[in-house]
Motif scaffolding. Structure first.
Motif, PDB file in Angstrom:
ATOM      1  N   ARG A   1       0.842  -1.199   0.000  1.00  0.00           N
ATOM      2  CA  ARG A   1       0.000   0.000   0.000  1.00  0.00           C
ATOM      3  C   ARG A   1       0.875   1.246   0.000  1.00  0.00           C
ATOM      4  O   ARG A   1       1.967   1.247   0.579  1.00  0.00           O
ATOM      5  CB  ARG A   1      -0.917   0.010   1.223  1.00  0.00           C
ATOM      6  CG  ARG A   1      -1.946  -1.107   1.240  1.00  0.00           C
ATOM      7  CD  ARG A   1      -2.799  -1.058   2.496  1.00  0.00           C
ATOM      8  NE  ARG A   1      -1.993  -1.315   3.685  1.00  0.00           N
ATOM      9  CZ  ARG A   1      -1.711  -2.528   4.141  1.00  0.00           C
ATOM     10  NH1 ARG A   1      -2.163  -3.598   3.492  1.00  0.00           N
ATOM     11  NH2 ARG A   1      -0.975  -2.689   5.223  1.00  0.00           N
TER      12      ARG A   1
ATOM     13  N   SER B   1       0.511   3.853   1.646  1.00  0.00           N
ATOM     14  CA  SER B   1       0.712   4.356   3.011  1.00  0.00           C
ATOM     15  C   SER B   1       1.981   3.799   3.650  1.00  0.00           C
ATOM     16  O   SER B   1       2.576   4.427   4.524  1.00  0.00           O
ATOM     17  CB  SER B   1      -0.500   4.018   3.880  1.00  0.00           C
ATOM     18  OG  SER B   1      -0.698   2.609   3.930  1.00  0.00           O
ATOM     19  N   GLU B   2       2.422   2.619   3.187  1.00  0.00           N
ATOM     20  CA  GLU B   2       3.636   2.024   3.740  1.00  0.00           C
ATOM     21  C   GLU B   2       4.905   2.737   3.257  1.00  0.00           C
ATOM     22  O   GLU B   2       5.981   2.540   3.820  1.00  0.00           O
ATOM     23  CB  GLU B   2       3.700   0.543   3.361  1.00  0.00           C
ATOM     24  CG  GLU B   2       2.571  -0.292   3.951  1.00  0.00           C
ATOM     25  CD  GLU B   2       2.616  -1.738   3.489  1.00  0.00           C
ATOM     26  OE1 GLU B   2       3.547  -2.451   3.901  1.00  0.00           O
ATOM     27  OE2 GLU B   2       1.750  -2.134   2.692  1.00  0.00           O
TER      28      GLU B   2
ATOM     29  N   ARG C   1       5.062   6.121   3.144  1.00  0.00           N
ATOM     30  CA  ARG C   1       5.115   7.435   3.764  1.00  0.00           C
ATOM     31  C   ARG C   1       6.214   7.567   4.833  1.00  0.00           C
ATOM     32  O   ARG C   1       6.841   8.635   4.928  1.00  0.00           O
ATOM     33  CB  ARG C   1       3.745   7.791   4.346  1.00  0.00           C
ATOM     34  CG  ARG C   1       2.680   7.982   3.271  1.00  0.00           C
ATOM     35  CD  ARG C   1       1.330   8.308   3.905  1.00  0.00           C
ATOM     36  NE  ARG C   1       1.299   9.683   4.349  1.00  0.00           N
ATOM     37  CZ  ARG C   1       0.904  10.702   3.610  1.00  0.00           C
ATOM     38  NH1 ARG C   1       0.498  10.499   2.362  1.00  0.00           N
ATOM     39  NH2 ARG C   1       0.885  11.927   4.086  1.00  0.00           N
TER      40      ARG C   1
END
Length: 374
Positions: free
Chosen positions: A202, A204-205, A207
């Motif tokens: 993802r 988000s990983e 960030r």
């Protein structure tokens, strides 16, 4: 009557952003920006901490016929020891009076701030669109680059602007499989230097690594034309603005044994056709067009590749290319387009050695001396 007026209200800023939608309405190669992102860049940009800016609109009989932005980047002047202004977001109808008045306006403003030199089209940072298209007018534009009419270069030169730097863009064709040398060489590089690909599912990983990635870009690009290092607030700004679009399959992040980012490569499925359908808006259907483009596409855009200095001649870029090529094969993407590369940056151009390719676009930064001009 032709009038030039400063942009001072939110409504005028929106008109400034939307003028190209009118100018390129019938052009099938122009790729619209996202209106929301453009307004954010021009109105809420952390670069304003070290940049002066002003925007102007040209009107004839009440109709908008041109626009231009003036920028003085104090960080640029401090880094390069000069007194320079920038211009950007320049568009105009095919009328020499309009382009001349726009340039006169930004040049007058620049001289009022004691600058002796002006160049562009440039933005506040390298993450804004830059470089006037001078070759490739019948090639589809991209999300990250300027598209302009073929008459623009003549207008620039008529106003006294000359070449300062050129960028080249290439169309790269997939070989249809992973070359055996890629896999073998990539494995040897990983073993020799203790490196590994960061595997994420993802966006988000990614960030937690965003700051390291942008700092790596700051270091890797610091010597290139017009590049000014991003501040912490700019890094936060671009992380919020762009990381949401990222498909992690198209990201190559190389870590060392201390889990530090030592190399980074970003590719994305092309958003050009999706943005043309969205016409600058995410609602009501823009999100859907972009989502579809990210999931299924026949074209990709290479955005950026950056390596720590100590790894630039060690073959680490092969690890990035192997990951990107594997992803393109997985998604059935046969063709990719590079981001603009300075024609003098032979190191990055060598990355594509061995691939079938064609140089299909050229863009230019123009400059002009302002000393003694009235």
């Amino acid at each position: 009557m032709l009038e030039i007026s400063e942009v001072t209200t939110p409504g005028e800023l929106r008109a400034f952003v939307k003028f190209p939608f009118q100018l390129y309405r019938d052009n099938r190669y122009w790729v619209p920006p996202l209106i929301r992102d453009e307004i954010m860049t021009l109105d809420k940009n952390p670069a304003f901490e070290h940049c002066l800016k002003k925007y102007w609109l040209a009107r004839r009989d009440g109709q908008i016929v041109g626009r231009i932005a003036g920028i003085i980047n104090h960080a640029e002047n401090k880094k390069f020891g000069g007194s320079t202004a920038r211009f950007g977001w320049i568009d105009f109808i095919d009328d020499r009076q309009v382009s001349a008045r726009l340039f006169q306006t930004v040049e007058t403003w620049a001289r009022e701030h004691a600058t002796q030199h002006i160049h562009g089209p440039l933005g506040f940072s390298d993450f804004d669109k830059e470089g006037l298209l001078v070759e490739g007018f019948e090639e589809m534009g991209t999300f990250a680059t300027i598209y302009n009419h073929a008459y623009y270069p003549e207008h620039f030169e008529a106003c006294g602007y000359r070449k300062s730097a050129d960028w080249l863009e290439y169309e790269i064709f997939s070989p249809g499989k992973i070359p055996p040398r890629f896999a073998e060489f990539s494995r040897k590089v990983q073993e020799r230097y203790g490196l590994r690909q960061l595997e994420v599912k993802r966006a988000s990983e990614l960030r937690p690594y965003a700051r390291e990635i942008f700092q790596l870009v700051n270091d890797a690009y610091s010597h290139l034309y017009g590049f000014v290092e991003l501040t912490d607030k700019q890094i936060e700004f671009y992380t919020e603005q762009y990381f949401g679009y990222v498909n992690p399959d198209f990201v190559s992040t190389i870590l060392n044994q201390q889990n530090e980012v030592v190399a980074f490569g970003l590719t994305m499925p092309s958003l050009s056709l999706a943005l043309r359908k969205a016409q600058g808006r995410l609602l009501p259907f823009g999100f859907w067009h972009l989502y579809r483009a990210l999931q299924k596409n026949n074209r990709a855009d290479f955005y950026i590749i950056a390596l720590r200095k100590e790894f630039r001649s060690k073959g680490v870029h092969i690890m990035i290319l192997e990951k990107i090529l594997t992803t393109c094969l997985k998604y059935g993407i046969p063709t990719a387009e590079t981001n603009p590369e300075l024609e003098t940056n032979l190191q990055v151009q060598l990355i594509w050695k061995g691939f079938e390719r064609r140089q299909h676009k050229r863009r230019r930064c123009y400059s002009k001396e302002l000393t003694g001009l009235e």
